[in-house]
Design a protein around this motif. Structure first.
Motif, PDB file in Angstrom:
ATOM      1  N   GLY A   8      42.567  86.783  74.846  1.00 34.20           N
ATOM      2  CA  GLY A   8      42.958  88.124  74.438  1.00 34.20           C
ATOM      3  C   GLY A   8      42.943  88.315  72.941  1.00 34.20           C
ATOM      4  O   GLY A   8      43.523  89.273  72.434  1.00 34.20           O
ATOM      5  N   VAL A   9      42.291  87.432  72.183  1.00 32.66           N
ATOM      6  CA  VAL A   9      42.242  87.498  70.730  1.00 32.66           C
ATOM      7  C   VAL A   9      40.783  87.590  70.305  1.00 32.66           C
ATOM      8  O   VAL A   9      39.913  86.917  70.867  1.00 32.66           O
ATOM      9  CB  VAL A   9      42.911  86.261  70.093  1.00 32.66           C
ATOM     10  CG1 VAL A   9      42.891  86.352  68.579  1.00 32.66           C
ATOM     11  CG2 VAL A   9      44.340  86.116  70.594  1.00 32.66           C
ATOM     12  N   SER A  10      40.501  88.425  69.317  1.00 36.92           N
ATOM     13  CA  SER A  10      39.133  88.587  68.850  1.00 36.92           C
ATOM     14  C   SER A  10      38.652  87.326  68.140  1.00 36.92           C
ATOM     15  O   SER A  10      39.449  86.537  67.612  1.00 36.92           O
ATOM     16  CB  SER A  10      39.035  89.785  67.905  1.00 36.92           C
ATOM     17  OG  SER A  10      39.733  89.528  66.701  1.00 36.92           O
ATOM     18  N   GLN A  36      53.460  96.113  67.249  1.00 34.23           N
ATOM     19  CA  GLN A  36      52.194  96.566  67.823  1.00 34.23           C
ATOM     20  C   GLN A  36      51.041  96.420  66.847  1.00 34.23           C
ATOM     21  O   GLN A  36      49.885  96.287  67.238  1.00 34.23           O
ATOM     22  CB  GLN A  36      52.324  98.024  68.272  1.00 34.23           C
ATOM     23  CG  GLN A  36      51.162  98.513  69.116  1.00 34.23           C
ATOM     24  CD  GLN A  36      51.393  99.907  69.669  1.00 34.23           C
ATOM     25  OE1 GLN A  36      52.351 100.567  69.290  1.00 34.23           O
ATOM     26  NE2 GLN A  36      50.527 100.356  70.542  1.00 34.23           N
ATOM     27  N   PHE A  37      51.352  96.461  65.537  1.00 26.88           N
ATOM     28  CA  PHE A  37      50.281  96.302  64.550  1.00 26.88           C
ATOM     29  C   PHE A  37      49.598  94.944  64.678  1.00 26.88           C
ATOM     30  O   PHE A  37      48.414  94.802  64.366  1.00 26.88           O
ATOM     31  CB  PHE A  37      50.851  96.481  63.142  1.00 26.88           C
ATOM     32  CG  PHE A  37      51.733  95.358  62.673  1.00 26.88           C
ATOM     33  CD1 PHE A  37      51.223  94.324  61.910  1.00 26.88           C
ATOM     34  CD2 PHE A  37      53.079  95.332  63.010  1.00 26.88           C
ATOM     35  CE1 PHE A  37      52.021  93.283  61.490  1.00 26.88           C
ATOM     36  CE2 PHE A  37      53.887  94.297  62.578  1.00 26.88           C
ATOM     37  CZ  PHE A  37      53.368  93.269  61.820  1.00 26.88           C
ATOM     38  N   LEU A  38      50.333  93.928  65.164  1.00 27.92           N
ATOM     39  CA  LEU A  38      49.713  92.618  65.365  1.00 27.92           C
ATOM     40  C   LEU A  38      48.650  92.675  66.452  1.00 27.92           C
ATOM     41  O   LEU A  38      47.584  92.061  66.331  1.00 27.92           O
ATOM     42  CB  LEU A  38      50.792  91.589  65.723  1.00 27.92           C
ATOM     43  CG  LEU A  38      51.802  91.245  64.623  1.00 27.92           C
ATOM     44  CD1 LEU A  38      52.894  90.350  65.182  1.00 27.92           C
ATOM     45  CD2 LEU A  38      51.109  90.580  63.450  1.00 27.92           C
ATOM     46  N   SER A  39      48.938  93.406  67.514  1.00 25.83           N
ATOM     47  CA  SER A  39      47.956  93.552  68.586  1.00 25.83           C
ATOM     48  C   SER A  39      46.714  94.293  68.094  1.00 25.83           C
ATOM     49  O   SER A  39      45.587  93.954  68.460  1.00 25.83           O
ATOM     50  CB  SER A  39      48.580  94.297  69.766  1.00 25.83           C
ATOM     51  OG  SER A  39      47.649  94.457  70.810  1.00 25.83           O
ATOM     52  N   VAL A  40      46.917  95.306  67.266  1.00 24.37           N
ATOM     53  CA  VAL A  40      45.774  96.049  66.712  1.00 24.37           C
ATOM     54  C   VAL A  40      44.922  95.151  65.827  1.00 24.37           C
ATOM     55  O   VAL A  40      43.687  95.208  65.848  1.00 24.37           O
ATOM     56  CB  VAL A  40      46.267  97.279  65.932  1.00 24.37           C
ATOM     57  CG1 VAL A  40      45.097  97.991  65.255  1.00 24.37           C
ATOM     58  CG2 VAL A  40      47.002  98.238  66.856  1.00 24.37           C
ATOM     59  N   LEU A  41      45.581  94.272  65.055  1.00 23.08           N
ATOM     60  CA  LEU A  41      44.857  93.436  64.098  1.00 23.08           C
ATOM     61  C   LEU A  41      44.089  92.302  64.761  1.00 23.08           C
ATOM     62  O   LEU A  41      42.944  92.020  64.384  1.00 23.08           O
ATOM     63  CB  LEU A  41      45.831  92.855  63.073  1.00 23.08           C
ATOM     64  CG  LEU A  41      46.414  93.836  62.048  1.00 23.08           C
ATOM     65  CD1 LEU A  41      47.444  93.146  61.186  1.00 23.08           C
ATOM     66  CD2 LEU A  41      45.313  94.432  61.178  1.00 23.08           C
ATOM     67  N   ILE A  42      44.693  91.633  65.738  1.00 20.59           N
ATOM     68  CA  ILE A  42      44.081  90.396  66.238  1.00 20.59           C
ATOM     69  C   ILE A  42      43.666  90.459  67.699  1.00 20.59           C
ATOM     70  O   ILE A  42      43.014  89.539  68.190  1.00 20.59           O
ATOM     71  CB  ILE A  42      45.043  89.201  66.036  1.00 20.59           C
ATOM     72  CG1 ILE A  42      46.299  89.372  66.891  1.00 20.59           C
ATOM     73  CG2 ILE A  42      45.411  89.057  64.586  1.00 20.59           C
ATOM     74  CD1 ILE A  42      47.264  88.206  66.769  1.00 20.59           C
ATOM     75  N   SER A  43      44.018  91.509  68.424  1.00 22.06           N
ATOM     76  CA  SER A  43      43.669  91.564  69.836  1.00 22.06           C
ATOM     77  C   SER A  43      42.176  91.792  70.008  1.00 22.06           C
ATOM     78  O   SER A  43      41.509  92.388  69.152  1.00 22.06           O
ATOM     79  CB  SER A  43      44.458  92.681  70.525  1.00 22.06           C
ATOM     80  OG  SER A  43      44.030  92.835  71.861  1.00 22.06           O
ATOM     81  N   GLU A  44      41.633  91.323  71.139  1.00 20.47           N
ATOM     82  CA  GLU A  44      40.224  91.536  71.446  1.00 20.47           C
ATOM     83  C   GLU A  44      39.966  92.911  72.029  1.00 20.47           C
ATOM     84  O   GLU A  44      38.818  93.301  72.249  1.00 20.47           O
ATOM     85  CB  GLU A  44      39.730  90.482  72.438  1.00 20.47           C
ATOM     86  CG  GLU A  44      40.323  90.624  73.826  1.00 20.47           C
ATOM     87  CD  GLU A  44      39.727  89.644  74.822  1.00 20.47           C
ATOM     88  OE1 GLU A  44      38.765  88.964  74.449  1.00 20.47           O
ATOM     89  OE2 GLU A  44      40.229  89.575  75.940  1.00 20.47           O
ATOM     90  N   GLU A  45      41.037  93.671  72.290  1.00 21.70           N
ATOM     91  CA  GLU A  45      40.861  95.017  72.801  1.00 21.70           C
ATOM     92  C   GLU A  45      40.141  95.871  71.767  1.00 21.70           C
ATOM     93  O   GLU A  45      40.262  95.655  70.559  1.00 21.70           O
ATOM     94  CB  GLU A  45      42.219  95.636  73.141  1.00 21.70           C
ATOM     95  CG  GLU A  45      42.955  94.918  74.261  1.00 21.70           C
ATOM     96  CD  GLU A  45      44.331  95.498  74.500  1.00 21.70           C
ATOM     97  OE1 GLU A  45      44.711  96.431  73.759  1.00 21.70           O
ATOM     98  OE2 GLU A  45      45.023  95.023  75.409  1.00 21.70           O
TER      99      GLU A  45
END
Length: 782
Positions: A319-321, A362-371
């Motif tokens: 789940g990480v880019s 939530q900013f962490l998910s925006v920065l490193i998530s593969e979404e």
């Protein structure tokens, strides 16, 4: 936020001696927990934990023993390779020309001019130059050759204790860390529910549901990633060992195990593992083939893993880019060293899960998530604003490769129109850019409509067909799409019309420039069986209710569908208000509209309407008897007319028919199926010409399957007839028969063609009158 981040990083760095064992123990706990859970159901938790940890200790101990034996064997063989290494190095000839050659010569010249080069050789007999540091004062009477040499006193001291101390320090540190990790793993496995509960209470602060989901997500992702990584790395090491064995590299098992271990270090570990066997193959081989094969083995296997196995096996397990993983690897390596590089991916996965489930993070998910950073409709809107039609067209084409055209319209283009309209209302988008976006979306709709349907669209069509009890290629209804208010509603209507036409609906889209009165007049003229009112935010339900009420009053028998595209809230109340205004159904997507209109087509198909009986029916029948026309006999003069008629209009079927009380008689025909031609008649109820007789005027049906009067007519459906045009044959102002043509494909008829058919019908009646004046013909053609 900056201060908090700096504080966290400082804690991670200062407390690394404690946090690294905790992180390693947590990683092993994630890896072993599924196996422990499977075993403990049979023998209990304590026994299961002890057995699994003992097995793990045995695996690590056995691997360590094997590697030690291999290293000892390698050390014993190294002297045997010295001669071969010297020969290989001497065989290497450095280039004498170019920049590299000039650099080599410069180094050699500098070596000759260094102070060491001034010292005489050991066997020199000449005088020794005097230096202050190396000579003592000479006696005047003692020759220089007999002067005593200075004596240097070197204190002899054994370095064995220092070597032992250094070795012990280097070994005891990792061994102590490993022992601490094993102890932590045992207690974490024994008390995992208790630790889980404490973490939920500490982190969740009353949000038990969200925290539980976050921990389950993180645990499943990390465990799945670690398990897959372990299997991939072990398989990689096994393949390396087998390949090196057949290449002839000594101690192949050692290098296979070393490669499997080093591959846990992301990005660089595999190439560090490749360097040693490549050098060993260089030392033991007498040719360049063995080193090249060894290097090629690592390259090929890593390419297969990187491009095929890992994307297939890992999927979205992390789940990480990929960019975030590289940055995380650099960060954790800087923070914790090599262990941080190994732990980088699991730790980053946990951080991404926290960002996904904790609103403040939530900013962490925006920065490193593969979404995807932007939703598809946001990306489309961004491209239309920044780059124009070409970039948006590329996005649409890529989207329809994996999704249906219906999904593209519902999930991308209609929300894009909504975003533009909302920005325009907030004065964040000027009229020029708004018009440009509308124009670009209109062009996109036209381009996509001309392209052949993709596999995804065919699958979507099949899904629509599954919701209807008849094939969509069968009878359908005429549909009028009416915009509720503005051009945005017209754009959505254009999308629906395109999808309906792909399903063989007779669909038309009204312009948003029409006033309500003009729209009602258009609806009355086209007489649709179904009307779809298109509503795109910020158009409101008030406009839809007003238009629905007007259309219901104008067309009481039409089915009215209101499409509130993209709506998701308070649909129950909105649906009730719209139904009270005259709507039959309320839908929120184009896909739902397709299914609903297909269902309306089913109800239309169940209603076959026979031709009306005219008021002068008895007089008409008397006129037929007087003219001797409804007797089923063929006459050559009429056969010539039908042949010429079929040739002029380029149709397969042309008929001259007369209808009595119960039957339709074919006085002359060309192109009818053999069984109908031999019977020379059909039931009046099934005849299309019966409608011409009932109305007493010409009838043109461009597509019989879309007309409710003939939608379920077996004569039409079984024969595949689609087009009909017929004019009445009048005798004494009474409709006694028809002159008509059929085609097996839909077509349009111009006013000139319709007038020509009427003229030929008049010629037929002139021939009938001439025949009546001279009496019945004496020669009949069978």
């Amino acid at each position: 936020m900056i201060l908090l981040t700096a504080f966290v990083v400082t804690i991670l760095y200062v407390g690394r001696q404690l946090l690294i064992p905790l992180a390693l123990a947590a990683m092993l706990t994630f890896l072993l927990a599924p196996l422990i859970g499977y075993i403990e159901r049979r023998i209990g938790r304590i026994a299961a934990v002890l057995i699994v940890v003992a097995m793990l200790f045995g695996v690590f101990g056995g691997a360590g023993w094997l590697l030690t034996r291999q290293l000892i064997d390698l050390a014993a063989k190294l002297p045997d390779y010295q001669t071969n290494i010297d020969n290989r190095l001497n065989a290497i000839r450095l280039p004498t020309g170019g920049a590299f050659g000039r650099f080599s010569r410069s180094v050699s010249e500098l070596q000759k001019q260094s102070p060491d080069s001034l010292e005489p050789p050991a066997n020199a007999t000449g005088p020794v130059p005097e230096t202050k540091a190396t000579t003592a004062p000479r006696s005047r009477n003692v020759p220089a050759a007999q002067q005593p040499m200075p004596v240097r006193i070197v204190e002899s001291q054994s370095r064995l204790p220092q070597i032992l101390q250094t070795t012990a320090t280097g070994l005891l540190g990792p061994l102590g860390t490993a022992g601490l990790v094993f102890v932590l793993v045992i207690f974490m496995l024994l008390k995992r529910e208790d630790l889980r509960g404490r973490m939920i209470r500490l982190i969740g602060q009353g949000r038990i549901s969200a925290t539980t989901r976050a921990m389950d997500d993180a645990g499943s992702r990390v465990a799945r990633y670690l398990t897959t990584l372990l299997l991939v790395n072990v398989s990689f090491g096994l393949c390396i060992a087998i390949g090196l064995y057949f290449i002839g590299v000594p101690n192949a098992a050692l290098w296979g195990a070393f490669a499997a271990i080093m591959r846990f270090v992301p990005y660089v570990g595999v190439w560090i593992a490749a360097a040693v066997p490549v050098l060993i193959s260089f030392a033991v081989s007498t040719s360049w083939l063995s080193p090249l094969l060894t290097l090629g083995l690592f390259v090929v296997l890593e390419l297969i893993n990187f491009n095929a196995l890992e994307p297939w096996l890992y999927g979205s397990s992390t789940g990480v880019s990929s960019v975030a993983l590289i940055i995380a690897a650099v960060f954790w390596t800087w923070l914790w060293g090599p262990i941080g590089l190994v732990l980088a991916t699991p730790l980053t996965v946990c951080v991404a899960v926290m960002g996904r489930h904790v609103p403040k993070l939530q900013f962490l998910s925006v920065l490193i998530s593969e979404e995807q950073a932007l939703a598809p409709h946001e990306e489309c809107y961004h491209r239309l604003l920044a780059f124009g039609l070409d970039e948006a067209n590329d996005l649409a084409e890529a989207y329809v490769k994996t999704n249906s055209l219906t999904s593209l319209y519902d999930s991308v283009l209609i929300p894009t129109v909504t975003l533009a309209e909302m920005d325009a209302q907030r004065d964040e988008l000027d009229a020029e850019h708004r018009s440009a976006i509308h124009r670009h979306i209109h062009d996109l709709i036209e381009d996509l409509g001309s392209a052949p349907p993709s596999k995804s669209q065919l699958a979507a069509d099949k899904q629509v067909a599954e919701h209807t009890p008849f094939p969509l290629s069968g009878p359908t209804c005429r549909v009028l799409c009416a915009p509720a208010r503005a051009y945005r509603d017209e754009l959505a209507g254009a999308m629906l019309v395109q999808l309906l036409r792909q399903q063989d609906f007779d669909a038309e889209n009204a312009s948003a420039a029409l006033s309500s009165g003009e729209l009602l007049e258009m609806a009355a003229k086209s007489d649709p069986e179904a009307i779809c009112i298109s509503v795109v935010t910020p158009s409101t339900l008030i406009h839809a209710r007003y238009l629905s009420a007007k259309l219901r009053a104008q067309l009481p028998h039409a089915k009215i569908v209101v499409g509130i595209w993209g709506a998701s809230e308070n649909m129950a109340g909105a649906g009730e208000r719209l139904r009270s205004s005259g709507a039959d159904e309320v839908v929120v997507s184009l896909g739902e509209a397709l299914v609903q209109l297909a269902k309306f087509s089913v109800s239309l198909a169940d209603e076959m309407i026979p031709g009306a009986i005219p008021d002068y029916e008895e007089k008409r029948l008397e006129e037929l008897v007087r003219l001797h026309l409804a007797n089923g006999t063929r006459e050559e003069v009429f056969d010539r007319i039908t042949k010429r008629l079929a040739r002029i209009f380029e149709v397969p079927i042309a008929l001259i028919t007369f209808i009595d009380r119960d039957h339709q008689w074919f006085k002359s025909q060309i192109g009818l199926p053999e069984e109908i031609a031999e019977a020379q008649q059909t039931s009046r109820e099934l005849s299309v010409c019966g409608h011409v007789i009932g109305n007493g005027e010409a009838l043109v049906v461009e597509d019989l399957t879309r007309d409710r009067r003939f939608a379920n007519n077996p004569l039409i459906m079984d024969r595949g007839l689609r087009f009909y045009a017929g004019v009445p044959l009048h005798s004494n102002n009474l409709s006694v028969g028809t002159l008509c043509i059929f085609d097996i494909k839909p077509r349009r008829m111009t006013d000139g063609e319709k007038r020509l058919l009427e003229v030929i019908g008049e010629d037929v009646m002139e021939e009938i009158k001439r025949r009546d004046s001279v009496g019945p013909p004496s020669v009949l053609v069978a």
